[in-house]
Scaffold this active site. Structure first.
Site, mmCIF file in Angstrom:
data_model
loop_
_atom_site.group_PDB
_atom_site.id
_atom_site.type_symbol
_atom_site.label_atom_id
_atom_site.label_comp_id
_atom_site.label_asym_id
_atom_site.label_seq_id
_atom_site.Cartn_x
_atom_site.Cartn_y
_atom_site.Cartn_z
ATOM 1 N N GLY A 131 18.150 36.969 81.990
ATOM 2 C CA GLY A 131 17.363 36.362 80.546
ATOM 3 C C GLY A 131 16.574 36.771 79.827
ATOM 4 O O GLY A 131 15.561 36.575 78.826
ATOM 5 N N ARG A 159 9.098 45.457 81.444
ATOM 6 C CA ARG A 159 7.998 45.555 80.582
ATOM 7 C C ARG A 159 8.237 47.334 80.754
ATOM 8 O O ARG A 159 7.595 47.439 79.906
ATOM 9 C CB ARG A 159 7.448 44.459 80.558
ATOM 10 C CG ARG A 159 7.454 43.024 80.476
ATOM 11 C CD ARG A 159 6.295 42.099 80.513
ATOM 12 N NE ARG A 159 6.248 40.437 80.898
ATOM 13 C CZ ARG A 159 7.600 39.877 81.333
ATOM 14 N NH1 ARG A 159 8.613 40.348 82.567
ATOM 15 N NH2 ARG A 159 7.279 38.447 81.077
ATOM 16 N N GLN A 215 8.026 34.491 79.610
ATOM 17 C CA GLN A 215 9.579 35.313 78.766
ATOM 18 C C GLN A 215 9.335 34.670 77.348
ATOM 19 O O GLN A 215 9.729 35.297 76.260
ATOM 20 C CB GLN A 215 11.264 34.883 79.346
ATOM 21 C CG GLN A 215 11.034 35.190 79.991
ATOM 22 C CD GLN A 215 12.977 34.495 80.609
ATOM 23 O OE1 GLN A 215 13.652 34.038 79.826
ATOM 24 N NE2 GLN A 215 12.973 34.796 82.435
ATOM 25 N N SER A 234 9.970 41.818 86.748
ATOM 26 C CA SER A 234 9.498 41.238 85.512
ATOM 27 C C SER A 234 8.336 42.698 85.381
ATOM 28 O O SER A 234 9.043 42.813 84.163
ATOM 29 C CB SER A 234 8.489 40.220 85.582
ATOM 30 O OG SER A 234 9.073 39.018 85.713
ATOM 31 N N ASP A 262 10.532 31.229 90.587
ATOM 32 C CA ASP A 262 12.030 31.267 90.988
ATOM 33 C C ASP A 262 12.264 31.406 92.515
ATOM 34 O O ASP A 262 13.222 32.000 92.977
ATOM 35 C CB ASP A 262 11.824 33.069 90.680
ATOM 36 C CG ASP A 262 12.153 32.978 89.316
ATOM 37 O OD1 ASP A 262 13.145 32.492 88.054
ATOM 38 O OD2 ASP A 262 11.363 34.655 88.788
HETATM 39 C C1 S3P Z 1 10.250 35.867 84.077
HETATM 40 C C2 S3P Z 1 9.706 35.027 83.621
HETATM 41 C C3 S3P Z 1 10.242 33.379 84.709
HETATM 42 C C4 S3P Z 1 11.045 34.146 85.422
HETATM 43 C C5 S3P Z 1 11.942 34.960 85.754
HETATM 44 C C6 S3P Z 1 10.949 35.804 84.696
HETATM 45 C C7 S3P Z 1 9.724 36.979 83.018
HETATM 46 O O1 S3P Z 1 11.359 32.695 83.176
HETATM 47 O O2 S3P Z 1 11.834 32.560 86.089
HETATM 48 O O3 S3P Z 1 12.617 35.085 86.494
HETATM 49 O O4 S3P Z 1 9.875 38.274 83.914
HETATM 50 O O5 S3P Z 1 9.171 37.031 81.874
HETATM 51 P P1 S3P Z 1 10.663 31.858 82.281
HETATM 52 O O6 S3P Z 1 9.905 32.384 81.528
HETATM 53 O O7 S3P Z 1 12.278 31.141 81.401
HETATM 54 O O8 S3P Z 1 10.502 30.672 83.131
#
Ligand code: S3P
Length: 437
Positions: free
Chosen positions: A99, A31, A173, A27, A319
């Site tokens: 994602g 960023r 996210q 994460s 996660d």
């Molecule tokens: C993340 C947020 C989470 C997490 C993903 C990383 C992020 O997802 O499951 O592995 O870096 O913002 P969600 O925002 O869909 O919960």
């Protein structure tokens, strides 16, 4: 072998010993690349995750005209182009399996003067995008999807305006996508969450000099400021450490040290859950690094027992459920998980993937729409499928340590998205894990 993927076999082994350096946080790495790219000046990132997900984000930003240097593995120098310095790219922008990459970039690209198309791999192409496109449309963005699924075509040249948005599901996210669009919006963008989620976007925006107000569950910023380059130290990824936390907890005689793990309170739900189950985890050398709490985790084997997982912990360990399912499968008694329906829209449907795999190993597990009831006991040998999901693959590698015979795991290629070098690190502390093409 199945699906042309890379299978793993994890054999009973242990005890586990030594010190493990897990790779950088996914994460934070995503960023750091994005804010570094939009900043004025050059930002040096240390501890960068050399995973496929984060490299895909770097490649997308490079397609948009951002220059990167790699002085060493795990380091990047990002030469920022400023808030309005990105250039159009006629080719699709490939987010791979990520994602986080796709959803955050959707927000970032909504504010540009040009059109872009975001694409992903087979798994990402099935993940819901309306959760970002719908609120971004309320801000004035125009994003075309395929019935709420990728590819996303983000139309540029739209005048964005801030909104006040109450998230229907807790999602860092979605929050981050809106805040990124908010950098380009007229007026204030305000995000309210049903449960607080990881706040790296907020912390990093502040570190890059953008005025922002935030508290758990709430963030607000205005547009029309500047990001100033800054150096970022990425902590070790708590989510990657989770597999070793569970492994050392369940293999008799084990003691592992996990160095400099990120301990942002919005990430450490698994640690609390394991302690409720009776785990022996000690935090040493708690300190701050790059504005984030970090510490060394010392995990010793303990007899685990089942729990009713407090629902309040769910967003803080979103996660880590695949790893928790394995701990529950060998604990004494039943573990009940509720309020975790989001697991069904991760890299795979993680409730279904874990239930199928554990059942194949002889575990009594009942799936519910938003969780599972897992009866702890013994794990048999057998074959399980990862469903192309990195965290399912690594969790069953942990299960193999305490199974009655080898556990073969189908299609583990995607482990490289978040945890390059997992096999070597795991075998270095006592796993017996092998890959076969
Ligand atoms: C993340 C947020 C989470 C997490 C993903 C990383 C992020 O997802 O499951 O592995 O870096 O913002 P969600 O925002 O869909 O919960």
């Amino acid at each position: 072998m199945s699906g042309g993927g890379l299978d793993w076999t994890s054999r009973p082994a242990g005890p586990l010993h030594g010190s493990v350096d897990v790779p950088g946080d996914k994460s934070v790495s995503h960023r750091a690349l994005m804010f570094g790219a939009l900043a004025e000046g050059s930002s040096h990132i240390k501890g960068f995750l050399e995973g496929e997900d984060t490299r895909a984000t770097a490649a997308v930003l490079a397609q948009l005209g951002v220059r990167f240097e790699t002085p060493a593995e795990g380091e990047r120098v990002v030469h920022g182009v400023g808030l309005h310095g990105l250039r159009a790219c006629a080719q699709p922008l490939d987010c791979g399996n990520a994602g986080t990459g796709m959803r955050l970039l959707a927000g970032l690209l909504a504010g540009q003067a040009f059109d872009s198309t975001l694409v992903g791999d087979e798994s990402l192409s099935k993940r819901p995008m309306r959760r970002v496109t719908e609120p971004l449309a309320r801000m004035g963005a125009q994003i075309d999807s395929h019935d709420g699924l990728p590819p996303l075509t983000v139309r540029g040249g739209r005048a964005l305006h801030g909104i006040r948005y109450e998230l229907p599901v807790a999602s860092a996210q979605v929050k981050s996508a809106l805040l990124l669009a908010g950098l380009y919006a007229e007026g204030e963008t305000e995000v309210i969450e049903p449960h607080p989620t990881r706040d790296y976007t907020e912390r990093m925006l502040a570190a890059f000099g953008w005025p922002i107000t935030f508290a758990p569950g709430h963030a607000r910023l205005g547009g029309n400021h500047r990001l100033r380059a800054t150096d970022i130290t990425v902590p070790a990824d708590f989510s990657s450490s989770a597999f070793f936390q569970v492994a050392a907890s369940i293999v008799p005689g084990s003691q592992l040290r996990l160095a400099a793990v990120g301990l942002n309170p919005r990430r450490t739900g698994l640690l609390q859950a394991l302690r409720l189950m009776g785990a022996d985890i000690v935090i040493e050398n708690e300190r701050e690094s790059g504005g984030e709490p970090v510490g060394d985790l010392v995990i010793s084997h303990a007899r685990l027992h089942g729990i009713e997982l407090p629902e309040a912990l769910v967003p803080d360990m979103i996660d880590e459920f695949p790893a928790l399912f394995v701990a529950a499968a060998v604990a004494e008694g039943a573990t009940v998980i509720r309020g975790a329906a989001e697991l069904r829209v991760k890299e795979s449907d993680r409730i279904a993937s874990m239930a199928a795999g554990l059942r194949a190993l002889g575990v009594a597990i009942e799936e519910t729409p938003d969780g599972a009831i897992i009866q702890g006991g013994r794990l048999g040998a057998g074959r399980v499928e990862s469903h192309g999901d990195h965290r399912i693959a690594m969790s069953f590698a942990v299960a193999g340590l305490v199974a009655e015979g080898p556990v073969t795991i189908g299609d583990c290629r995607n482990v490289a998205t978040s945890f390059p070098g997992f096999i070597e690190l795991a075998n270095g502390c006592g796993f017996a894990l092998a890959a076969a093409e």
